[in-house]
Write a protein that holds these residues in place. Sequence first.
Motif, PDB file in Angstrom:
ATOM      1  N   LEU A 138      48.872  21.550  20.956  1.00  0.00           N
ATOM      2  CA  LEU A 138      47.509  21.488  20.440  1.00  0.00           C
ATOM      3  C   LEU A 138      47.133  22.781  19.727  1.00  0.00           C
ATOM      4  CD1 LEU A 138      44.706  20.179  20.179  1.00  0.00           C
ATOM      5  CD2 LEU A 138      44.194  21.031  22.481  1.00  0.00           C
ATOM      6  N   ASP A 139      47.472  23.917  20.307  1.00  0.00           N
ATOM      7  CA  ASP A 139      47.094  25.198  19.701  1.00  0.00           C
ATOM      8  C   ASP A 139      47.704  25.383  18.319  1.00  0.00           C
ATOM      9  OD1 ASP A 139      45.509  25.870  21.828  1.00  0.00           O
ATOM     10  OD2 ASP A 139      46.965  27.236  22.756  1.00  0.00           O
ATOM     11  N   ASP A 140      48.877  24.782  18.080  1.00  0.00           N
ATOM     12  CA  ASP A 140      49.521  24.915  16.771  1.00  0.00           C
ATOM     13  C   ASP A 140      48.815  24.088  15.702  1.00  0.00           C
ATOM     14  OD1 ASP A 140      51.384  26.604  17.867  1.00  0.00           O
ATOM     15  OD2 ASP A 140      52.896  25.043  18.165  1.00  0.00           O
ATOM     16  N   LEU A 141      48.127  23.008  16.115  1.00  0.00           N
ATOM     17  CA  LEU A 141      47.450  22.129  15.155  1.00  0.00           C
ATOM     18  C   LEU A 141      45.974  22.467  14.961  1.00  0.00           C
ATOM     19  CD1 LEU A 141      48.897  18.608  16.133  1.00  0.00           C
ATOM     20  CD2 LEU A 141      49.699  20.187  14.362  1.00  0.00           C
ATOM     21  N   LEU A 142      45.383  23.166  15.919  1.00  0.00           N
ATOM     22  CA  LEU A 142      43.939  23.410  15.858  1.00  0.00           C
ATOM     23  C   LEU A 142      43.465  24.110  14.577  1.00  0.00           C
ATOM     24  CD1 LEU A 142      42.886  24.365  19.503  1.00  0.00           C
ATOM     25  CD2 LEU A 142      42.224  22.346  18.179  1.00  0.00           C
ATOM     26  N   PRO A 143      44.228  25.092  14.024  1.00  0.00           N
ATOM     27  CA  PRO A 143      43.725  25.767  12.821  1.00  0.00           C
ATOM     28  C   PRO A 143      43.481  24.835  11.634  1.00  0.00           C
ATOM     29  CG  PRO A 143      45.479  27.068  13.825  1.00  0.00           C
ATOM     30  CD  PRO A 143      45.456  25.745  14.528  1.00  0.00           C
ATOM     31  N   ARG A 144      44.156  23.690  11.598  1.00  0.00           N
ATOM     32  CA  ARG A 144      43.979  22.760  10.480  1.00  0.00           C
ATOM     33  C   ARG A 144      43.591  21.363  10.982  1.00  0.00           C
ATOM     34  NH1 ARG A 144      49.359  23.634  11.616  1.00  0.00           N
ATOM     35  NH2 ARG A 144      50.852  21.907  11.429  1.00  0.00           N
ATOM     36  N   TRP A 145      43.044  21.301  12.159  1.00  0.00           N
ATOM     37  CA  TRP A 145      42.799  20.040  12.860  1.00  0.00           C
ATOM     38  C   TRP A 145      42.049  19.020  12.021  1.00  0.00           C
ATOM     39  CZ3 TRP A 145      44.721  18.032  17.236  1.00  0.00           C
ATOM     40  CH2 TRP A 145      44.086  16.893  17.762  1.00  0.00           C
ATOM     41  N   ASP A 146      40.904  19.406  11.477  1.00  0.00           N
ATOM     42  CA  ASP A 146      40.052  18.434  10.782  1.00  0.00           C
ATOM     43  C   ASP A 146      40.703  17.855   9.538  1.00  0.00           C
ATOM     44  OD1 ASP A 146      38.171  18.780  12.721  1.00  0.00           O
ATOM     45  OD2 ASP A 146      36.644  19.676  11.437  1.00  0.00           O
ATOM     46  N   GLY A 147      41.713  18.543   9.004  1.00  0.00           N
ATOM     47  CA  GLY A 147      42.371  18.052   7.802  1.00  0.00           C
ATOM     48  C   GLY A 147      43.523  17.107   8.073  1.00  0.00           C
ATOM     49  N   LEU A 148      43.898  16.927   9.333  1.00  0.00           N
ATOM     50  CA  LEU A 148      44.987  16.006   9.662  1.00  0.00           C
ATOM     51  C   LEU A 148      44.533  14.570   9.422  1.00  0.00           C
ATOM     52  CD1 LEU A 148      46.309  17.624  12.966  1.00  0.00           C
ATOM     53  CD2 LEU A 148      47.073  18.041  10.617  1.00  0.00           C
ATOM     54  N   ARG A 149      45.419  13.774   8.826  1.00  0.00           N
ATOM     55  CA  ARG A 149      45.070  12.402   8.438  1.00  0.00           C
ATOM     56  C   ARG A 149      45.802  11.392   9.315  1.00  0.00           C
ATOM     57  NH1 ARG A 149      47.669   9.497   3.292  1.00  0.00           N
ATOM     58  NH2 ARG A 149      46.704   7.418   3.478  1.00  0.00           N
ATOM     59  N   LEU A 150      45.072  10.411   9.788  1.00  0.00           N
ATOM     60  CA  LEU A 150      45.636   9.356  10.621  1.00  0.00           C
ATOM     61  C   LEU A 150      45.478   8.022   9.901  1.00  0.00           C
ATOM     62  CD1 LEU A 150      46.864   8.495  13.358  1.00  0.00           C
ATOM     63  CD2 LEU A 150      44.522   8.307  14.231  1.00  0.00           C
ATOM     64  N   ARG A 151      46.588   7.290   9.799  1.00  0.00           N
ATOM     65  CA  ARG A 151      46.557   5.991   9.122  1.00  0.00           C
ATOM     66  C   ARG A 151      47.254   4.955   9.994  1.00  0.00           C
ATOM     67  NH1 ARG A 151      50.178   5.159   3.842  1.00  0.00           N
ATOM     68  NH2 ARG A 151      51.763   5.125   5.482  1.00  0.00           N
ATOM     69  N   SER A 152      46.706   3.751  10.036  1.00  0.00           N
ATOM     70  CA  SER A 152      47.417   2.645  10.669  1.00  0.00           C
ATOM     71  C   SER A 152      47.567   1.517   9.666  1.00  0.00           C
ATOM     72  CB  SER A 152      46.694   2.155  11.925  1.00  0.00           C
ATOM     73  OG  SER A 152      45.495   1.480  11.604  1.00  0.00           O
ATOM     74  N   ARG A 153      48.601   0.720   9.867  1.00  0.00           N
ATOM     75  CA  ARG A 153      48.853  -0.453   9.028  1.00  0.00           C
ATOM     76  C   ARG A 153      49.257  -1.614   9.920  1.00  0.00           C
ATOM     77  NH1 ARG A 153      52.875   1.100   4.276  1.00  0.00           N
ATOM     78  NH2 ARG A 153      54.171   1.794   6.021  1.00  0.00           N
ATOM     79  N   VAL A 154      48.978  -2.813   9.461  1.00  0.00           N
ATOM     80  CA  VAL A 154      49.365  -4.018  10.192  1.00  0.00           C
ATOM     81  C   VAL A 154      50.107  -4.963   9.252  1.00  0.00           C
ATOM     82  CG1 VAL A 154      47.443  -3.850  11.834  1.00  0.00           C
ATOM     83  CG2 VAL A 154      47.155  -5.185   9.737  1.00  0.00           C
ATOM     84  N   ASP A 155      50.932  -5.778   9.865  1.00  0.00           N
ATOM     85  CA  ASP A 155      51.649  -6.822   9.122  1.00  0.00           C
ATOM     86  C   ASP A 155      51.367  -8.144   9.820  1.00  0.00           C
ATOM     87  OD1 ASP A 155      53.340  -8.562   7.846  1.00  0.00           O
ATOM     88  OD2 ASP A 155      55.112  -7.279   7.978  1.00  0.00           O
ATOM     89  N   ASP A 156      50.591  -8.986   9.172  1.00  0.00           N
ATOM     90  CA  ASP A 156      50.276 -10.286   9.760  1.00  0.00           C
ATOM     91  C   ASP A 156      51.008 -11.410   9.038  1.00  0.00           C
ATOM     92  OD1 ASP A 156      48.874 -10.174   7.420  1.00  0.00           O
ATOM     93  OD2 ASP A 156      46.889 -10.274   8.334  1.00  0.00           O
ATOM     94  N   GLY A 157      52.151 -11.065   8.461  1.00  0.00           N
ATOM     95  CA  GLY A 157      52.987 -12.058   7.814  1.00  0.00           C
ATOM     96  C   GLY A 157      53.116 -11.892   6.315  1.00  0.00           C
TER      97      GLY A 157
END
Length: 240
Positions: A138-157
């Motif tokens: 956690l301490d290694d990511l905190l300096p740029r925390w708010d800029g980290l991007r999270l994405r999810s994707r789904v495949d429904d066929g």
Amino acid sequence: MSGEGMDAARRPSRTLTFDHGGTPKRFTARRLLAGGYTGRDPAAVEEHIAELALLGVPRPDHVPWIFVADPRVLQVDGTVWAYDGTSSGEAEYVLLIGRDDVFVCIGSDHTDRGLESLSIEKSKQVYPKILSRQTWRLDDLLPRWDGLRLRSRVDDGGGLTDYQDGTFAQLMRPERLLDLIGPDPGAGTVVFSGTLPVLGGNVRPAPRFEAELFDTDGSSLATLAYDVVVLQPQVQPDER
């Protein structure tokens, strides 16, 4: 063995192996907490409440909300075996609290949407909660925390489509999340952060769920992927 030691021995736990900078890291989860309605923007929280209202989920009594679940439901990637087609995933950051440090991975708080309309707490306890293999301090990511991007994707066929996409600036800061669960959470505590709004507000099941965490330079920090397989009803024997 003391009474306290016997209680500890009886508590549910699950030991998982992660990849930390190319080195295997074993972590024994002894306590599992899941944050809900933890967005920083009140309007975004209301948006998520509205998404769930379309599924019949009642408005929460208060926000944010911390739910308790059995740590034995944790797993790294793999398959979710579902008894019907109403459950769905949601991407979050996850804190792994060790004895001397806190680590971060990503997870999917896979939720029973049918049960959620009756009991939010119970809906958080039914299905596995999926974690990424990769972890970071956690301490290694905190300096740029708010800029980290999270994405999810789904495949429904029809192929993978974007499902959620945002930055950690939209979610409760980890310091605040740790404050919320108390001053001494205990080693082995796992905390799911709460999730991002779904693109278009259409919370839906899908047989494939993937999520990825990106650094501020666009490089990948962590991934998870799993299939959701609906169990077929048992064939009843011929009673003739």
